[in-house]
Design a protein around this motif. Structure first.
Motif, PDB file in Angstrom:
ATOM      1  N   TRP A 209      14.998  -5.538  15.366  1.00 34.39           N
ATOM      2  CA  TRP A 209      15.614  -4.393  14.687  1.00 34.39           C
ATOM      3  C   TRP A 209      17.120  -4.367  14.940  1.00 34.39           C
ATOM      4  O   TRP A 209      17.915  -4.042  14.064  1.00 34.39           O
ATOM      5  CB  TRP A 209      14.952  -3.103  15.179  1.00 34.39           C
ATOM      6  CG  TRP A 209      15.481  -1.846  14.575  1.00 34.39           C
ATOM      7  CD1 TRP A 209      15.785  -1.623  13.259  1.00 34.39           C
ATOM      8  CD2 TRP A 209      15.768  -0.614  15.256  1.00 34.39           C
ATOM      9  NE1 TRP A 209      16.239  -0.333  13.074  1.00 34.39           N
ATOM     10  CE2 TRP A 209      16.232   0.304  14.285  1.00 34.39           C
ATOM     11  CE3 TRP A 209      15.662  -0.201  16.581  1.00 34.39           C
ATOM     12  CZ2 TRP A 209      16.598   1.606  14.611  1.00 34.39           C
ATOM     13  CZ3 TRP A 209      16.025   1.093  16.904  1.00 34.39           C
ATOM     14  CH2 TRP A 209      16.491   1.993  15.930  1.00 34.39           C
TER      15      TRP A 209
ATOM     16  N   LYS B  56      12.771   3.502   8.426  1.00 29.45           N
ATOM     17  CA  LYS B  56      13.834   3.687   7.438  1.00 29.45           C
ATOM     18  C   LYS B  56      14.555   2.371   7.172  1.00 29.45           C
ATOM     19  O   LYS B  56      14.927   2.062   6.033  1.00 29.45           O
ATOM     20  CB  LYS B  56      14.819   4.746   7.923  1.00 29.45           C
ATOM     21  CG  LYS B  56      14.254   6.161   7.979  1.00 29.45           C
ATOM     22  CD  LYS B  56      15.301   7.141   8.478  1.00 29.45           C
ATOM     23  CE  LYS B  56      14.738   8.562   8.527  1.00 29.45           C
ATOM     24  NZ  LYS B  56      15.749   9.539   9.018  1.00 29.45           N
ATOM     25  N   THR B  57      14.755   1.586   8.233  1.00 29.23           N
ATOM     26  CA  THR B  57      15.404   0.292   8.064  1.00 29.23           C
ATOM     27  C   THR B  57      14.557  -0.626   7.191  1.00 29.23           C
ATOM     28  O   THR B  57      15.073  -1.323   6.304  1.00 29.23           O
ATOM     29  CB  THR B  57      15.648  -0.374   9.438  1.00 29.23           C
ATOM     30  OG1 THR B  57      16.482   0.469  10.234  1.00 29.23           O
ATOM     31  CG2 THR B  57      16.332  -1.727   9.263  1.00 29.23           C
ATOM     32  N   GLU B  58      13.244  -0.640   7.423  1.00 29.12           N
ATOM     33  CA  GLU B  58      12.349  -1.467   6.629  1.00 29.12           C
ATOM     34  C   GLU B  58      12.359  -1.054   5.163  1.00 29.12           C
ATOM     35  O   GLU B  58      12.203  -1.904   4.266  1.00 29.12           O
ATOM     36  CB  GLU B  58      10.926  -1.381   7.188  1.00 29.12           C
ATOM     37  CG  GLU B  58      10.763  -2.034   8.560  1.00 29.12           C
ATOM     38  CD  GLU B  58       9.349  -1.905   9.095  1.00 29.12           C
ATOM     39  OE1 GLU B  58       8.521  -1.243   8.415  1.00 29.12           O
ATOM     40  OE2 GLU B  58       9.066  -2.449  10.179  1.00 29.12           O
TER      41      GLU B  58
ATOM     42  N   THR C 119      19.794  -5.761  12.623  1.00 32.02           N
ATOM     43  CA  THR C 119      20.178  -5.025  11.413  1.00 32.02           C
ATOM     44  C   THR C 119      21.263  -3.987  11.692  1.00 32.02           C
ATOM     45  O   THR C 119      21.797  -3.398  10.756  1.00 32.02           O
ATOM     46  CB  THR C 119      18.963  -4.308  10.804  1.00 32.02           C
ATOM     47  OG1 THR C 119      18.532  -3.250  11.680  1.00 32.02           O
ATOM     48  CG2 THR C 119      17.819  -5.285  10.581  1.00 32.02           C
ATOM     49  N   TRP C 120      21.565  -3.746  12.967  1.00 29.83           N
ATOM     50  CA  TRP C 120      22.556  -2.727  13.298  1.00 29.83           C
ATOM     51  C   TRP C 120      23.949  -3.183  12.880  1.00 29.83           C
ATOM     52  O   TRP C 120      24.312  -4.352  13.061  1.00 29.83           O
ATOM     53  CB  TRP C 120      22.559  -2.440  14.797  1.00 29.83           C
ATOM     54  CG  TRP C 120      21.260  -1.929  15.331  1.00 29.83           C
ATOM     55  CD1 TRP C 120      20.195  -1.457  14.609  1.00 29.83           C
ATOM     56  CD2 TRP C 120      20.872  -1.844  16.708  1.00 29.83           C
ATOM     57  NE1 TRP C 120      19.166  -1.077  15.446  1.00 29.83           N
ATOM     58  CE2 TRP C 120      19.552  -1.308  16.742  1.00 29.83           C
ATOM     59  CE3 TRP C 120      21.488  -2.157  17.910  1.00 29.83           C
ATOM     60  CZ2 TRP C 120      18.867  -1.093  17.936  1.00 29.83           C
ATOM     61  CZ3 TRP C 120      20.816  -1.948  19.100  1.00 29.83           C
ATOM     62  CH2 TRP C 120      19.522  -1.418  19.113  1.00 29.83           C
TER      63      TRP C 120
ATOM     64  N   PHE D 183      13.348   5.535  12.685  1.00 35.64           N
ATOM     65  CA  PHE D 183      14.513   4.802  12.191  1.00 35.64           C
ATOM     66  C   PHE D 183      14.156   3.356  11.834  1.00 35.64           C
ATOM     67  O   PHE D 183      14.733   2.780  10.909  1.00 35.64           O
ATOM     68  CB  PHE D 183      15.635   4.842  13.224  1.00 35.64           C
ATOM     69  CG  PHE D 183      16.427   6.121  13.211  1.00 35.64           C
ATOM     70  CD1 PHE D 183      17.295   6.398  12.168  1.00 35.64           C
ATOM     71  CD2 PHE D 183      16.300   7.051  14.237  1.00 35.64           C
ATOM     72  CE1 PHE D 183      18.030   7.586  12.148  1.00 35.64           C
ATOM     73  CE2 PHE D 183      17.030   8.230  14.230  1.00 35.64           C
ATOM     74  CZ  PHE D 183      17.898   8.496  13.177  1.00 35.64           C
ATOM     75  N   MET D 184      13.236   2.753  12.586  1.00 34.88           N
ATOM     76  CA  MET D 184      12.785   1.405  12.230  1.00 34.88           C
ATOM     77  C   MET D 184      12.140   1.399  10.852  1.00 34.88           C
ATOM     78  O   MET D 184      12.363   0.491  10.044  1.00 34.88           O
ATOM     79  CB  MET D 184      11.791   0.893  13.279  1.00 34.88           C
ATOM     80  CG  MET D 184      12.420   0.481  14.596  1.00 34.88           C
ATOM     81  SD  MET D 184      11.158  -0.150  15.760  1.00 34.88           S
ATOM     82  CE  MET D 184      12.190  -0.603  17.157  1.00 34.88           C
TER      83      MET D 184
ATOM     84  N   GLU E 124      16.822   1.945   3.726  1.00 32.67           N
ATOM     85  CA  GLU E 124      17.676   3.132   3.696  1.00 32.67           C
ATOM     86  C   GLU E 124      18.974   2.875   4.459  1.00 32.67           C
ATOM     87  O   GLU E 124      18.993   2.157   5.464  1.00 32.67           O
ATOM     88  CB  GLU E 124      16.943   4.327   4.306  1.00 32.67           C
ATOM     89  CG  GLU E 124      15.714   4.767   3.540  1.00 32.67           C
ATOM     90  CD  GLU E 124      15.107   6.026   4.113  1.00 32.67           C
ATOM     91  OE1 GLU E 124      15.851   6.793   4.771  1.00 32.67           O
ATOM     92  OE2 GLU E 124      13.897   6.261   3.905  1.00 32.67           O
ATOM     93  N   GLU E 125      20.041   3.475   3.988  1.00 33.36           N
ATOM     94  CA  GLU E 125      21.344   3.343   4.661  1.00 33.36           C
ATOM     95  C   GLU E 125      21.404   4.320   5.831  1.00 33.36           C
ATOM     96  O   GLU E 125      21.193   5.521   5.665  1.00 33.36           O
ATOM     97  CB  GLU E 125      22.478   3.607   3.683  1.00 33.36           C
ATOM     98  CG  GLU E 125      23.850   3.406   4.293  1.00 33.36           C
ATOM     99  CD  GLU E 125      24.963   3.591   3.285  1.00 33.36           C
ATOM    100  OE1 GLU E 125      26.142   3.610   3.698  1.00 33.36           O
ATOM    101  OE2 GLU E 125      24.658   3.724   2.085  1.00 33.36           O
ATOM    102  N   LEU E 126      21.689   3.813   7.011  1.00 30.76           N
ATOM    103  CA  LEU E 126      21.747   4.634   8.217  1.00 30.76           C
ATOM    104  C   LEU E 126      23.169   4.676   8.747  1.00 30.76           C
ATOM    105  O   LEU E 126      23.890   3.667   8.714  1.00 30.76           O
ATOM    106  CB  LEU E 126      20.802   4.069   9.287  1.00 30.76           C
ATOM    107  CG  LEU E 126      19.326   3.940   8.887  1.00 30.76           C
ATOM    108  CD1 LEU E 126      18.527   3.289  10.010  1.00 30.76           C
ATOM    109  CD2 LEU E 126      18.737   5.305   8.543  1.00 30.76           C
TER     110      LEU E 126
ATOM    111  N   TYR F 183      21.335   5.140  16.365  1.00 27.71           N
ATOM    112  CA  TYR F 183      21.417   6.212  15.375  1.00 27.71           C
ATOM    113  C   TYR F 183      21.097   7.573  15.966  1.00 27.71           C
ATOM    114  O   TYR F 183      20.902   8.544  15.248  1.00 27.71           O
ATOM    115  CB  TYR F 183      20.461   5.913  14.210  1.00 27.71           C
ATOM    116  CG  TYR F 183      20.696   4.564  13.593  1.00 27.71           C
ATOM    117  CD1 TYR F 183      21.867   4.289  12.897  1.00 27.71           C
ATOM    118  CD2 TYR F 183      19.758   3.538  13.722  1.00 27.71           C
ATOM    119  CE1 TYR F 183      22.108   3.040  12.337  1.00 27.71           C
ATOM    120  CE2 TYR F 183      19.983   2.291  13.170  1.00 27.71           C
ATOM    121  CZ  TYR F 183      21.161   2.053  12.485  1.00 27.71           C
ATOM    122  OH  TYR F 183      21.388   0.811  11.936  1.00 27.71           O
TER     123      TYR F 183
END
Length: 377
Positions: A260, A213-215, A263-264, A210-211, A218-220, A197
């Motif tokens: 992590w 936000k993933t938890e 989740t990408w 960003f990790m 949130e949409e990245l 990202y």
């Protein structure tokens, strides 16, 4: 591998109805051809004489310092790109293609398509990926379906177009891509940092953000300039496998990155994405400690253990070239890189540098000489 065949040659091919092979269905013959073209280790083809996969410890309970078969008596240095599965040359027997015209017509396209080509950026036994792939003729490049790229994070994410530039010659045919982001025995203060990202070199603080936000769910979005946007430029890509490596002492950080990474979601164009559907796997291994360590440096400390995490992503089964925006509307930038200097083999672990040798992994020989004159190395 550079074998050309004329149209007249193919038209004159005999049907070979008298042959038991050609009485079999085409699907069965293709299976036979694929089996015949499997790569096999070359006898006495070790990159370092006497070194094999068995010399890389993978047992967590085994102590390398006390293991006699992992102290090698070799001349020269132990290149740091050697690792389990990459200790010997591989060869594909092509005698089958010379049996008759009909066999050649049916089997020649499978010769390259069944192989997993290996490309090395930085240290390795071959030239850079782009130059290596450009040496194939047009027909061979169109048959390259599997490729394994060995590189470092500092090259991989330094600028977005790098990956698709290096693999441009086989971009349209590539179906299965494996990328190993290698640990080369470098600074223990530099952990594995990888962030899809963020364009450019990944930063630890940004990765943590960003990790989080993933938890939070949130949409990245993947930036167009990120390395992660490159996969949309490979319209036939079906699977992506990444191997993330780091030294002992940073196992927890590497595992967090690997988890992590599951989740990408990599954009493929046409609102399609490549995603991971399986849990990542890990293994540990350790380079052997050559005898010259003791003789020259008086070192009793073995090289660090390396942990490798493997993650796989799959394209949706409905993916088609027509759905890929990148393949239709954009052109893959070409590279003009050249290999002006000879291949340099540097040691995997050099106590004289305190394990910092990979800092200079991509310095030219002339630059290294200058650094030595300044007393840096």
């Amino acid at each position: 591998m550079e074998v050309e065949v004329s149209r007249d040659f193919l038209l004159d091919a005999d049907d070979q109805v008298q042959s038991p092979l050609f009485r079999l269905p085409l699907e069965v013959r293709r299976t036979i051809y694929e089996h015949a073209f499997r790569e096999q280790p070359v006898n006495d083809g070790n990159y370092v004489k006497g070194l094999g996969d068995e010399n890389f410890i993978v047992d967590e309970c085994q102590d390398q310092h006390d293991s006699a078969h992992n102290t090698l008596e070799i001349d020269g240095i132990l290149p740091n790109w050697l690792r389990p599965g990459c200790t010997t040359r591989l060869k594909t027997e092509t005698a089958l293609l010379r049996t008759c015209q009909s066999v050649y017509t049916e089997a020649s396209s499978l010769l390259v398509s069944t192989m997993a080509l290996r490309c090395y950026q930085g240290y390795g036994p071959r030239v850079k990926p782009y130059q290596y792939l450009k040496r194939l003729n047009d027909a061979q490049r169109s048959d390259v379906h599997r490729l394994h790229l060995f590189t470092q994070v500092r090259d991989f994410d330094r600028h977005g177009p790098w990956l698709r530039q290096q693999l441009e010659p086989v971009a349209k045919s590539l179906q299965h891509l494996t990328i190993t982001l290698r640990d080369l025995g470098g600074s223990p203060e530099t952990p594995m940092l990888l962030n899809p990202y963020q364009s450019g070199v990944a930063k630890s603080q940004a990765m943590s953000q960003f990790m989080e936000k993933t938890e939070r769910g949130e949409e990245l979005n993947i930036p167009p300039a990120s390395w992660a946007s490159s996969f949309a430029f490979f319209p036939a890509l079906k699977t992506l496998t990444m191997e993330l490596e780091d030294q002992e002492g940073r196992e927890s950080e590497l595992e967090a990155t690997a988890q992590w990474a599951t989740t990408w979601r990599f954009p493929l164009g046409g609102n399609q994405f490549m995603s991971s559907k399986t849990a990542p796997s890990s293994r540990a291994w350790q380079r052997p400690r050559p005898q010259y360590d003791d003789e020259l440096y008086g070192s009793s400390k073995p090289p660090p253990r390396v942990t490798t995490w493997t993650i796989r992503w799959d394209a949706p089964p409905t993916r088609t070239v027509a759905n890929d925006v990148a393949s239709q509307d954009e052109t893959i930038p070409t590279t003009t890189e050249t290999d002006d200097e000879p291949l340099i083999h540097r040691p995997a672990y050099d106590p004289r540098l305190g394990g910092l040798n990979s800092i200079f992994a991509h310095a030219s020989e002339s630059s290294l000489r200058q650094l030595a004159e300044w007393g840096v190395i």
